[in-house]
Write an enzyme that holds these catalytic residues in place. Structure first.
Site, PDB file in Angstrom:
ATOM      1  CB  ILE A  63      -3.973   3.975  -5.063  1.00  0.00           C
ATOM      2  CG1 ILE A  63      -4.469   5.419  -4.948  1.00  0.00           C
ATOM      3  CG2 ILE A  63      -4.338   3.381  -6.426  1.00  0.00           C
ATOM      4  CD1 ILE A  63      -3.793   6.364  -5.900  1.00  0.00           C
ATOM      5  CB  ILE A  66      -1.660   9.177  -4.031  1.00  0.00           C
ATOM      6  CG1 ILE A  66      -0.415   9.684  -4.775  1.00  0.00           C
ATOM      7  CG2 ILE A  66      -2.796  10.165  -4.185  1.00  0.00           C
ATOM      8  CD1 ILE A  66      -0.549   9.616  -6.281  1.00  0.00           C
ATOM      9  N   PRO A  67      -0.421   7.125  -1.157  1.00  0.00           N
ATOM     10  CG  PRO A  67      -0.978   6.361   0.971  1.00  0.00           C
ATOM     11  CD  PRO A  67      -1.093   7.557   0.075  1.00  0.00           C
ATOM     12  CG  HIS A  68       0.807   3.950  -5.293  1.00  0.00           C
ATOM     13  ND1 HIS A  68       0.926   5.310  -5.040  1.00  0.00           N
ATOM     14  CD2 HIS A  68       1.605   3.693  -6.346  1.00  0.00           C
ATOM     15  CE1 HIS A  68       1.760   5.838  -5.930  1.00  0.00           C
ATOM     16  NE2 HIS A  68       2.195   4.878  -6.717  1.00  0.00           N
ATOM     17  N   GLY A  69       1.472   0.640  -3.297  1.00  0.00           N
ATOM     18  CA  GLY A  69       2.573  -0.322  -3.214  1.00  0.00           C
ATOM     19  C   GLY A  69       3.486  -0.283  -4.422  1.00  0.00           C
TER      20      GLY A  69
END
Length: 144
Positions: free
Chosen positions: A98, A60-63
């Site tokens: 996300i 779930i990559p997100h910043g």
């Protein structure tokens, strides 16, 4: 809160690198009007500190929190790579990007975690033949 549309769901028969998967997640979120193109850098920074691989074939990559200025709206990108993605040593088949305004990403994360916590549900998501089918299974992330 509608964070996912059919246009943000893709299925690839092959594999991809983690870098390519991060870029695709960003491109989908950019097209959705959710982030600026610089968001991919914040995703890379997050992966350097902690892998966003969650188990059950899900990443779930997100910043990072520093990236809030690159987020314009809350949204998801969902890409299934049937050939898998080497995610820092783990195999991810689902890469869910996300972007969350304020603290909305926490609520979105919890909904995704619930969807992927049951092996039966993951099996259904894996068996979906088309983006339409996959989207239908995922659409409950929009409820609330």
């Amino acid at each position: 809160m509608s964070v996912l549309t059919l246009g943000q769901v893709r299925i690839h028969p092959g594999s991809a690198t983690q870098e390519a998967a991060l870029q695709e997640a960003t491109d989908i979120l950019v097209a959705a009007g959710a982030v600026t193109p610089g968001y991919v850098d914040a995703m890379r920074q997050r992966e350097q500190t902690v892998s966003t691989f969650m188990g059950n074939g899900l990443a779930i990559p997100h910043g990072t929190n520093d990236a809030k200025d690159t987020i314009l709206a809350s949204a998801l990108s969902v890409v299934r790579y049937d050939g898998g993605v080497d995610w820092a040593g783990d195999e991810a088949n689902f890469v869910i990007g996300i972007a969350g305004v304020g603290d909305e990403h926490l609520e979105i994360l919890s909904r995704i975690a619930i969807l992927f916590s049951e092996e039966d549900d993951v099996a259904r998501l894996t068996a979906a033949q088309t983006p339409d089918e996959l989207y239908a299974l995922l659409s409950e992330v929009n409820e609330g």
